[in-house]
Structures are given as C-alpha cells and as structure tokens.
Design a protein around this motif. Sequence first.
Motif, PDB file in Angstrom:
ATOM      1  N   GLY A  66       0.672  -1.237  -0.002  1.00 25.43           N
ATOM      2  CA  GLY A  66      -0.110  -0.163  -0.046  1.00 25.43           C
ATOM      3  C   GLY A  66       0.826   1.365   0.147  1.00 25.43           C
ATOM      4  N   VAL A  67       1.897   1.194  -0.659  1.00 23.55           N
ATOM      5  CA  VAL A  67       2.790   2.300  -0.807  1.00 23.55           C
ATOM      6  C   VAL A  67       3.113   2.638  -2.139  1.00 23.55           C
ATOM      7  CG1 VAL A  67       3.734   2.190   1.566  1.00 23.55           C
ATOM      8  CG2 VAL A  67       4.996   0.846  -0.366  1.00 23.55           C
ATOM      9  N   SER A  68       3.982   3.650  -2.471  1.00 22.15           N
ATOM     10  CA  SER A  68       4.253   3.736  -4.035  1.00 22.15           C
ATOM     11  C   SER A  68       5.770   3.300  -4.087  1.00 22.15           C
ATOM     12  CB  SER A  68       4.827   5.379  -4.081  1.00 22.15           C
ATOM     13  OG  SER A  68       5.777   5.774  -3.344  1.00 22.15           O
ATOM     14  N   VAL A  69       5.984   2.836  -5.304  1.00 14.20           N
ATOM     15  CA  VAL A  69       7.430   2.176  -5.391  1.00 14.20           C
ATOM     16  C   VAL A  69       8.640   2.858  -5.053  1.00 14.20           C
ATOM     17  CG1 VAL A  69       6.706   1.150  -7.482  1.00 14.20           C
ATOM     18  CG2 VAL A  69       7.355   3.558  -7.782  1.00 14.20           C
ATOM     19  N   ALA A  70       8.526   4.269  -4.801  1.00 11.52           N
ATOM     20  CA  ALA A  70       9.646   5.030  -4.419  1.00 11.52           C
ATOM     21  C   ALA A  70       9.684   4.471  -2.811  1.00 11.52           C
ATOM     22  CB  ALA A  70       9.336   6.603  -4.522  1.00 11.52           C
ATOM     23  N   THR A  71       8.887   4.595  -2.092  1.00 12.43           N
ATOM     24  CA  THR A  71       8.871   4.240  -0.811  1.00 12.43           C
ATOM     25  C   THR A  71       9.373   2.844  -0.526  1.00 12.43           C
ATOM     26  OG1 THR A  71       7.004   5.644  -0.170  1.00 12.43           O
ATOM     27  CG2 THR A  71       7.512   4.308   1.354  1.00 12.43           C
ATOM     28  N   HIS A 120       9.119   5.923   7.532  1.00 12.43           N
ATOM     29  CA  HIS A 120       8.534   5.466   8.944  1.00 12.43           C
ATOM     30  C   HIS A 120       8.807   3.720   9.251  1.00 12.43           C
ATOM     31  CE1 HIS A 120       5.733   5.019  12.278  1.00 12.43           C
ATOM     32  NE2 HIS A 120       5.765   6.230  12.448  1.00 12.43           N
ATOM     33  N   ALA A 121       9.240   3.579  10.421  1.00 14.50           N
ATOM     34  CA  ALA A 121       9.393   2.186  10.851  1.00 14.50           C
ATOM     35  C   ALA A 121       8.433   1.120  10.469  1.00 14.50           C
ATOM     36  CB  ALA A 121       9.941   2.036  12.377  1.00 14.50           C
TER      37      ALA A 121
END
Lengths: 342, 342
Positions: B23-28, B40-41
């Motif tokens: 549930g995040v972007s590829v960058a993250t 974030h941890a």
Amino acid sequence: MARSPASRGARAATLSDVARLAGVSVATASKALNGRNHVHAQTRARVLEAAQQLSFSPNSLARGLLAGRSGTVGLLTSDLVGRFSLPILMGAEDAFGAGQVSVFLCDARGDAIRERHHVQALVSRRVDGLIVVGSSTDPRPPLVEGVDVPVVYAYAPSEDPADLSIVPDNVGAGRMAVEHLIACGRTRIAHISGDRDYSAARDRVVGAEAALEAAGLEPVGEVAYGTWSEGWGRAAAGLVLDRHPELDAILCGSDQVARGVLDTLRERGRAVPEDVAVMGFDNWEVVATGSRPGLTSVDMNLEELGRTAARAMFDAIDNEHARGVQTTQCRVVIRGSTAPVA
Amino acid sequence: MARSPASRGARAATLSDVARLAGVSVATASKALNGRNHVHAQTRARVLEAAQQLSFSPNSLARGLLAGRSGTVGLLTSDLVGRFSLPILMGAEDAFGAGQVSVFLCDARGDAIRERHHVQALVSRRVDGLIVVGSSTDPRPPLVEGVDVPVVYAYAPSEDPADLSIVPDNVGAGRMAVEHLIACGRTRIAHISGDRDYSAARDRVVGAEAALEAAGLEPVGEVAYGTWSEGWGRAAAGLVLDRHPELDAILCGSDQVARGVLDTLRERGRAVPEDVAVMGFDNWEVVATGSRPGLTSVDMNLEELGRTAARAMFDAIDNEHARGVQTTQCRVVIRGSTAPVA
DNA sequence: AAAGCGACCGAAAACCTTTTCGGAACCTTC
DNA sequence: GAAGGTTCCGAAAAGGTTTTCGGTCGCTTT
C-alpha cells in the motif's frame, strides 16, 4: 588500459548516438543493426557505418531488461578445487559460449550458506538457468529457495527425483573396465577400490562384478576398499599379492590408486602388463601418462557431461524440460598397462 | 524444478508488486528495502513483509542500467584446462564473490578469434572490469579492441608495459628453493629444469643461480633443460648422476620432473633425503604428497595471485589504477624429500 | 489527376529500479 | 489560530533498447 579513441572518457556510445550520427531515429537504427527488414539498404549502410565509427556495442542490460531474459546462466560448483568440476565446467562453458549465452561462475566452497548467497545473487541477476555441479557423485539436497528458473544438476544428482540430474555412468564404467581386461585374456582379476563412502567406488564395483559374472568368472578375493590415494594403492597391492599371487590383473578404483599399485608391482618384480595388467579410473591425463608403463584408464567423459547438461539447460529454457537422473557414457583409454596375454 | 509458490508461473515479482501489496508507492518501497531513511519504521516493516511474501528479488539488470555499472567482472582465461588458471580463478572468484560482484567466466581455448568474441560479449554486458589469465608466464599481446574498462593481466603479463600485470615471482622462487637447500646443509646442488622455452623455467634458474652465487657456491654441472614431464625427470636424473655422483641435492623445474627424479634415485639406491635432497616447484598437492617421500616444493601462491588481481581490479574501478608488472611472493612447503644433513 | 499501394521511417510505450524534489500531514510554539 | 518546523510519502525522470503502430513519401494505375 587503452581507452578506445572513439569514446572520450565518459560513457560508452548508445544507440541514440549512432542514430544521431546516421541522421535517423533510434528505431530505425535498431532495426538496421539487428537486420530487420523495412530498412532501406542505403540507410542501413549509414547506420552500420556510424555504429562502427562510434564502436557501438549494444547494452545487454537494457536488452535483457526489455526481453525478460538475460542471456546468462549460472554455474554453481560446490568444490572448484576438486578436479572433477573443471572438465564439466569446460564442457558447459563450451556449449553455452558457442551461442549467445554468458556464464556466471560461482563456487560455494562446500558451504550451504555461501551457496544460498550465490543463488540469491544469480536470481537477482535474472539468469535464464542454473547448473549445479557437485563434487562427488553422491546425491545432494536440492536448492531450496524459490528458484524460478530451470535447474540442472551435474555430477552429483539431486535427492529430489523430480529434478533433472546428469551423472556419469559409474556402473557402466566398472563393466567396461572388466570387459576390457577379459578381452585381454585376463581371468584372475583383483579389485582394489577407493573410499567405500563414495557411491562412485561402490557403483564401479557393482558394474565390475556384473561383468565378471556375465563372463562366468569369480572375483579374486574381496574388493579392497580404502582411500583414493597412491599410498593406499601401494599398501593394498602388497596385501593382495601376498594372498593371491596367482592374479593376472588388478582393477583400481582410481588412477592414483593404480599408480601406487604399479609401484608395488615393480618393487616385487611383477612385469606390467606381461605378468599383471593394471587399470584405473578417471583417465587423469598427467597421472596416467606419467607412469611406467602408461596407465589404461576409464575416461568418465566429464566434458561431454558438461555439454550434455548445457544442452539439457537449453531445452529446459524454452520447452518444458525432462526429469530424473540421466547418465553419460564412459570410454576406455588403452595405454601400456594392459595388453593381451602372450 | 520446483517453482516458488509465490510466483504463479509467469514472471518474477517486481517492486511495483511489492509496493501495491504494501500500500505504498514504488519510491517508498525502494527506500524501505534499501535501508534509506525518511521511511517510517512501521511502513518499512510493511514493505519488508510484502517483499518477503512475494519473494521479491530486485532486478540487477534494471539497477545496473540505472547505475551505469553492472556489478560484474569478466574472467578471461586462455587455457582453463591447464592447472594454473584454476587456483587464480578461485582466488579472484573468492575476492569478488565476497562483495557484491558476480563473475563471468570465459575460456578462449587459446584462440584469438574466440577471445575477441568473448571480449565483445563482455563489453556488451557492461562488465566493470576484466581479468585476463594466461596459461604460461610468458608475455602475451594486450587486448586490442576498444575496451573501455580496467583490465588486469594475471599470470601472463601484457606485452604493453602500460598495462597492469600480476605475475608470480619465479626468480624469487628459484632463490628461495636454493636457500632452503643450503639451509639444509647441501652444497653440491644440481638443477634439472623444465622446458627452456618457458620464461618460468628460465626465471627460476636465474634466481637459483643468484642464490648459489650469493652463498659462494658453484652449480653442479649445467642446468639440464628438457620438458615438464616425469619422463624427462627420470632420464635427466640418470645423466646427471652419471656425471656428478657427488651431488647432494637436485632442484627440479616442476613437481612432475621431481617425481621422475625420485624414481631414478630410488632405482639407483640413493636415499632421499639422507643422501640426496630433492625439491620441485608448483606444490601440486596430489603429485607432491603422493610421492615417497613427500616432495618439498615451492608453492607459487596462485590463489593469492588471483586475489591480488581482483583487488587491483577493485582499485582500478574506482580510483585511477596502477601500471606495470607486479609480482606475488612464493613460499617453500617442506616435506620429506629435504632434510638437514645428519 | 485522383486514388491506391508499397516502402520506408519515427514517435512512443514498455521493461524495472533509484533518486530527486515537491507536497502533505502533523506537531509545536507564540 | 497562525506560523514554522519536522517527518514521511509520492510523482516523475532517467537509464538504453526493442517493438508496435501510425504516418509520410513516392510511384503506379485508371
């Protein structure tokens, strides 16, 4: 290092550079270089000229990224220092190198951790296949990780019968050896083998005994198991000669063992091959040709095994692939230590 | 082959898949997996979990394309079957494999055409460097093509002094051998070498004679050149013993030659090492330990040579790099064939 | 002269990852 | 309540090649 005159230090020429120089688009340049049609002959010539001038070399990484296949395979050995891996590796490299495939070499040093690390690296590099070369012919555990590429096991078969393994035919080798001795007119054949813990030793014994039985002959004494060393060959030959002085041939578990046997025979004044014929296994060139007389030996055809594994890999890459254990033929190399009885 | 349960046949998981699942972007996702900060941890944990679940393995091709370096090196041998390439290759593989670098293995079979073809392929794969391993210590022509990566020559130096070459110190090896014999109290030392056409043979002779002179000793007879074989060792030993029965040590051009020399000495009833000390070169384990007595030999430290070449390659990749011919140390391995005079 | 057709070329998407930079959200402080 | 700061996340570009598909141009035919 000499830098090419064309590339002025920084980076290698790219297809765009070629296209720009030739005055066409990258698409046309690509088609021209790859021999696709729908390119005017004159245009193609201009592109080729430009590529030549820039010493253009297509970036396989980009190509592989797009194609979904890298054109590489991994060769994972567990013991490169052992002399059995090398010819297999040569055969495989030969078969792959002739095509467009490059070979990653990894040596796990017999360490499972290291092996996993290497497998991970190879997967990350998107190899199209993997050949796992063992250090003995005893079965080994399969690669556990989620390896999503074809795997062929060479020399050491996988414990999983669903995997494809290529191994030398040690049983056949034992049979061929005895058949050769019998063909030389020998009938009282002793057998000094190598390390009993190796399936290679046991398999060769199985083949040898089968051939003896087929010929209606009895073995001379029990099979003497020991180590793969010259020292063992010397010692065992002494024992066997004491108990069975009537023997007229000694089959040895390896060329090294045979070297030791030859030593003892010479010391005892038994002529080779007139009095006693001697054979080894592996056809280790430098050992077999350095002895007096030259040593007849069974060549395990390991280079052919490597080529076979590579071909199996090719098959596995495009088609669906075979399973189970396949064996490769061996062959007898005749030198001075065996000859027909006078 | 067992397919990983996560990948349903088709293609390997990509970073997008991981990102979507987490549930995040590829960058993250990229930052999380590569341990960069500003993540974030808890998010990082979610990404790692997702990657684990999909058995994600980053595509090195894409990474290499972006970074401009592939993380691979080429190892180009001219004669893999020869036993000298192998330890060098092992050392290099060792040094590289410990890092993040994978090794392409190519064997040119001593064929220049084949070599060019392999170089071309390696350049196309954008290797970060190239190690060229020769089959003898004689100089070889440099790679001609516009190779735009650092090249290190190992074992066989390049003819171009502007290239970097790593070779074993054969002169030093000859010196060390004679110094060992002198330390054992030997003063009448004969020298049975190998093939005069090899610089390795000549260099060892140079070192040996220098050591004799430094000790104020005269050589016993002329250096006997021949071949690298056991047969030559046997024959030459006979000749030398006939002419110089007073000798108390024989330095041999290789372990194989030494094996032949030992044979002749035993036949003639000369005790080794009490009467005559014998030494070889190369420390070829199986040959040196198989003999009676075990053979003292000079180890050329080829594995270390391979590691040195690999390190030089690393240096050449980031910094500007060294030039010229560098040598690596050898070491004497003492076994039963040499001992102090009683 | 218009229509049609074939030959040739180019724009753009796709492959997958990393990095940069802008933006959003939240908290603190006055 | 607003200003400012901190923390985290996402959009987008870049890297080089191949392929698809649409477009242009020139030639032929009626």
